[in-house]
Design a protein around this motif. Sequence first.
Motif, PDB file in Angstrom:
ATOM      1  N   SER A 130      -2.611  -5.422  10.064  1.00  0.00           N
ATOM      2  CA  SER A 130      -3.142  -4.244   9.359  1.00  0.00           C
ATOM      3  C   SER A 130      -2.134  -3.104   9.386  1.00  0.00           C
ATOM      4  N   TYR A 131      -1.407  -2.968  10.492  1.00  0.00           N
ATOM      5  CA  TYR A 131      -0.382  -1.930  10.549  1.00  0.00           C
ATOM      6  C   TYR A 131       0.741  -2.223   9.553  1.00  0.00           C
ATOM      7  N   THR A 147       2.197  -0.421   2.187  1.00  0.00           N
ATOM      8  CA  THR A 147       1.627   0.470   1.172  1.00  0.00           C
ATOM      9  C   THR A 147       2.429   1.767   1.071  1.00  0.00           C
ATOM     10  N   THR A 168      -0.368  -1.427   6.068  1.00  0.00           N
ATOM     11  CA  THR A 168      -0.369   0.028   5.847  1.00  0.00           C
ATOM     12  C   THR A 168       1.055   0.530   5.609  1.00  0.00           C
TER      13      THR A 168
END
Length: 449
Positions: free
Chosen positions: A47-48, A54, A51
Motif C-alpha cells: 500500500s505504501y 500515485t 501511494t
Amino acid sequence: MAPRSLFARNVLLLVALVAVSQVCALAVLLHFIQTPRIERAAATFASYIQTLDTVLRSTAPGTARDVTAHLDVRRNLPAAASASVDESRLRFYRTYQRETFVESLRRHLPADMPVRWQSADTSDDGQQRLWIRVHLSGEPRWMALPVPEAAHDDGLATALLLSLGLGALAVATAYAIQRHLNRPLEHLADAARRVSSGDDPGVLPTDGPTEIAQVSDAFNRMTAALAEAEATRALMLAGISHDIRTPMTKLRLAMAMSAVPSTDAVFASSAEGYLDQIDSILQQFMDYAGSGAKETAVAGDLNALVASLAADFAGLGHEFSLSLGSIRTFAFRPISVMRMLMNVMQNAVLYGVSGLEVRTWTDEQANAACIVVADRGKGLGTQDPESLKQPFKRGGGEGQPKGTGLGLAIVERIARLHGGRLDLRAREGGGVEAVIVLPMPASPNETQP
C-alpha cells in the motif's frame, strides 16, 4: 536395521519423538504465526508503494530529475536482478522469509508493477535490493529499495537454536533416566550368568521401579529355591552314600573274616571288584553333586598339576606324553580342576588305551589356558560329542568299559564353573581329543575365575 537392545530402542524412540515434536512445532510456528505476519507486512508495504507510485505519476516532468536524485530510480533494470529469490539451504528460514514476502508483495501490487530481487553478491555496494517498477511522470521506471540485513533477523534463529538445545537436553535427560532404569536389568542379567556358571549371585536389590522390583524379587526367590534344592540334593546323595557304604564296609569285613577267600579265590576277587565298582559309582555321584561351587579359587600352576597327575598315572602303568606350554599362574579351584583332569585322563586310559598325550598352551587372544588330553582309541564314530557331555550318556560300544556316564558331565560342569568349556573332537590319525579351555583372570591376585 533396528537395534536389538531395549536400552538402544528406547533411546532411539525418545530421540525420534523429540525430533518429531520439534519439526511439528516449527511447522506450526511457520504456518500459523510467521506466514501471516510476513503477509501482513507485505500488504502494508504494497500500500505504501502504491501511494508512492500515485505521487510519482503526478510528478511534473520538470521536477523528475530532482526526484531521481533523491530516489534510486533507473530507466533500465540491472541484469543481476531476477524474478526469483536466491536460496540457501543453510539459512532456510531467511530464504523462506524472502520468498514469502516477495510472493505476497506481488499479489498485492498491480500487474504493471512487477517485483525483482537483487542479491548482495551481485550489487555494487554489497547490499540486497528490491526492484519495483513505478511510473515517474507517467513513464515506467525501476525503483530500488535497499533491504537491510537486519531486516531478516527477527530472533527466530535464536529461538530455533534454543529449541534444539532444549531438545538435546530432553534427549540427554531421557538417556540418563533410561540408564537408571536399565541398571537393575543389567544386574539381573549378570546374576543369571553367575547362576548358570554355578556361582552364588547374591541377593538382588528390590528398591527400583515396581515392575523391575517384582522381577528381582521373583529372581531372588528362584535362586533361594535352587540353593535349597541343591543343598537337599547334596544332603540326599551324601545320606545315600553313607547308608550304602556302611553295609559295604561290613560286607568287606565279613568276606575277609570268612573262609570264602581261601576256598573260592575267583569269587572273592569278583566280589571285591563289584564292591570297588559300586564305591566308584557312589563317588562319581558325589562329585557330580558337589561340582566344587563352594571351593575358593586360589592362584596356582596348572602345568604343575598336570605333571603331577601324569606322574600318578605313570605309577599305575599308564604313560602320558606331556607337551606343556607356557601358562602363567592364575586363580582356579585346585581340587575341582584336579578332579576334572583326573576324569578326562581316566577316560583316555579306559577308552583310548594307547597314544595317551596331554598338551597345554596359552591362547593369548582369548586370554585362556588350554589343555588337550588325547588318545588313539576307536574315536567318536557317529556319536554326537555334545550328547556325550550330558549326564548318564556313555560312549563306546560292545566291549568298552561300563560306567555311570557322569565323567564328562562332571568335567563340563567344572569347566563351566570356571567360565570355560569342554570340547570333544576327533584326533587326526585316529582317536579322540578332549579340549578344556579355562579363562585366566586379568590379575593373578584375582580370587574369582
